[in-house]
Design a protein around this motif. Structure first.
Motif, PDB file in Angstrom:
ATOM      1  N   CYS A   1      -2.677   6.903   4.290  1.00  0.00           N
ATOM      2  CA  CYS A   1      -3.496   6.599   5.464  1.00  0.00           C
ATOM      3  C   CYS A   1      -2.601   6.344   6.679  1.00  0.00           C
ATOM      4  O   CYS A   1      -1.494   5.800   6.552  1.00  0.00           O
ATOM      5  N   GLU A   2      -3.093   6.704   7.854  1.00  0.00           N
ATOM      6  CA  GLU A   2      -2.307   6.506   9.066  1.00  0.00           C
ATOM      7  C   GLU A   2      -2.141   5.031   9.380  1.00  0.00           C
ATOM      8  O   GLU A   2      -1.055   4.592   9.763  1.00  0.00           O
ATOM      9  N   ASN A   3      -3.206   4.259   9.257  1.00  0.00           N
ATOM     10  CA  ASN A   3      -3.147   2.818   9.526  1.00  0.00           C
ATOM     11  C   ASN A   3      -3.353   2.063   8.220  1.00  0.00           C
ATOM     12  O   ASN A   3      -4.477   1.826   7.780  1.00  0.00           O
ATOM     13  N   LYS A   4      -2.267   1.690   7.584  1.00  0.00           N
ATOM     14  CA  LYS A   4      -2.354   1.020   6.292  1.00  0.00           C
ATOM     15  C   LYS A   4      -2.820  -0.428   6.420  1.00  0.00           C
ATOM     16  O   LYS A   4      -3.200  -1.042   5.425  1.00  0.00           O
ATOM     17  N   GLU A   5      -2.777  -0.987   7.620  1.00  0.00           N
ATOM     18  CA  GLU A   5      -3.209  -2.376   7.798  1.00  0.00           C
ATOM     19  C   GLU A   5      -4.730  -2.505   7.774  1.00  0.00           C
ATOM     20  O   GLU A   5      -5.251  -3.560   7.406  1.00  0.00           O
ATOM     21  N   THR A   6      -5.453  -1.467   8.116  1.00  0.00           N
ATOM     22  CA  THR A   6      -6.915  -1.542   8.166  1.00  0.00           C
ATOM     23  C   THR A   6      -7.599  -0.754   7.058  1.00  0.00           C
ATOM     24  O   THR A   6      -8.810  -0.910   6.862  1.00  0.00           O
ATOM     25  N   CYS A   7      -6.872   0.073   6.327  1.00  0.00           N
ATOM     26  CA  CYS A   7      -7.507   0.868   5.273  1.00  0.00           C
ATOM     27  C   CYS A   7      -7.843  -0.022   4.077  1.00  0.00           C
ATOM     28  O   CYS A   7      -7.303  -1.113   3.913  1.00  0.00           O
TER      29      CYS A   7
ATOM     30  N   LYS B   1       0.839  -1.193   0.000  1.00  0.00           N
ATOM     31  CA  LYS B   1       0.000   0.000   0.000  1.00  0.00           C
ATOM     32  C   LYS B   1       0.878   1.248   0.000  1.00  0.00           C
ATOM     33  O   LYS B   1       1.784   1.373   0.809  1.00  0.00           O
TER      34      LYS B   1
END
Length: 395
Positions: free
Chosen positions: A117-123, A113
């Motif tokens: 986004c701040e949290n690339k694991e959940t976006c 990714k």
């Protein structure tokens, strides 16, 4: 005010010509480094900037390609092709070939990714390569090659010349695009040239489609010549080899194709008609509609000598691609295109085709227009000038 002072577009164009044609130059940065070298005065004269201070920086070359756009590069290429058509015996456009080859993208590592986004694991953002337009494609199984590659696919129309086949024009598309879906768009591009007329187009089974072959002949007046697949339904009037037969089962002799009515004509074999029991009721002349079955009733019949010669030329198209790929070793790192995104890759390869055409035109002019001993005469004149200069200094 401010910013970089403007340069003549011809300067950037000629710089790209040096980049594509000089094997010792492997990057745009190295090209600019060579141009500011005092010993390369001839190169600076060629690009139109005799002074070292006027040589553009390497980053301006990418701005030039972005500003010109592929459409304008196509216009330049088409104008050059129209000039090439005026050279006697150069472009032999009656027969051409069509094929595709993989283009390897300059990417690093696996997909990841690249969003902000701040949290690339959940976006929900999509994973991409460092080249966002690059996709995974499948290539033919060959020695020392992987089955899959990351990049694009270059679809080209190739035309014969006295010095070997050359690419006329190309389209860059994602690697998962079917070959047959590129046939008509390439013919549309070919029509934009105007003065060029292709009658037969040699293709492999990747372009095997009754609908597209029919449109190619009816709408573009170009006969696409292919073999047929093993699972193709053969008409009852044809043999297993796809050759039309009479009611008695004798192979017919092709008598030509009428492009006005799209009818293929055949005659009976006189050597077999003499002993045929149906001789009295047979017309000895047979017509088949191309629109009924383009594979077997086309301008070039299956199994005929013209078809064998055309399909033999298709193999030369692959040789042209191999030669192009080998030449790109000097301007690519491990044959990977040095630019990213579809638009930039498209411009890159249009320029590549354009400069190869220029090189072939120069070679053709030297072989046909200039005297055979023109190099020796130039050397003699140079020697005379040197001797005169030596005498003047002595006096």
């Amino acid at each position: 005010m401010g910013g970089r002072p403007p340069k003549d577009p011809r300067t950037y164009f000629r710089m790209h010509y040096l980049y594509f044609t000089r094997p010792e130059i492997t990057s745009f940065r190295q090209l600019c480094k060579q141009l500011v070298d005092p010993k390369n005065q001839a190169w600076r004269n060629f690009i139109g900037t005799p002074n070292i201070e006027d040589v553009p920086v390497h980053s301006s070359l990418s701005h030039f390609r972005n500003a010109v756009t592929p459409e304008l590069f196509y216009d330049i290429l088409f104008d050059l092709i129209r000039q090439a058509l005026k050279l006697d015996g150069f472009l032999q456009t009656t027969l051409a070939g069509i094929d595709s080859r993989p283009v390897y993208a300059h990417v690093n590592g696996y997909k990841k990714k690249r969003c902000r986004c701040e949290n690339k694991e959940t976006c929900d953002c999509e994973k991409t390569y460092s080249d966002p337009d690059a996709k995974v494609g499948v290539q033919r199984n060959k020695a020392n090659q992987n089955k899959f590659f990351i990049g694009y696919r270059k679809h080209s129309i190739v035309c014969p010349t006295p010095s070997g086949p050359i690419v006329l024009l190309s389209i860059i598309l994602p690697p998962d695009t079917s070959d047959v879906n590129v046939l008509l768009p390439l013919l549309e591009k070919l029509k934009q040239i105007g003065d060029l007329k292709v009658e037969y187009l040699a293709a492999d089974l990747g372009y095997f489609s009754a609908e597209h072959q029919a449109k190619s002949l009816v709408e573009h007046d170009v006969a696409v010549v292919t073999d047929f697949k093993k699972n193709t339904t053969i008409p009852e009037t044809c043999s297993k080899e796809g050759k039309p037969e009479c009611e008695a089962g004798h192979e017919l002799i092709w008598d030509g194709f009428d492009r006005k009515t799209y009818t293929s004509w055949f005659n009976g074999d006189e050597s077999k008609c003499m002993s045929c029991p149906l001789q009295a009721t047979c017309d000895k002349q047979f017509s088949f509609s191309f629109e009924e079955n383009p594979f077997f009733y086309g301008p070039v019949p299956q199994g005929s000598e013209p078809q064998n010669q055309i399909l033999h030329y298709r193999k030369q198209v692959e040789l042209a691609f191999a030669h192009e790929s080998n030449q790109l070793d000097s301007v690519m790192r491990h044959k990977k295109v040095p630019v990213r995104k579809t638009v930039r890759v498209q411009s890159f390869f249009i320029m590549r085709d354009l400069f190869r055409m220029i090189e072939r035109m120069i070679k053709q002019a030297r072989d046909t227009l200039l005297p055979k001993d023109h190099v020796e005469k130039i050397k003699e004149l140079q020697q005379i000038q040197i001797e005169q200069m030596s005498l003047n200094f002595a006096v």
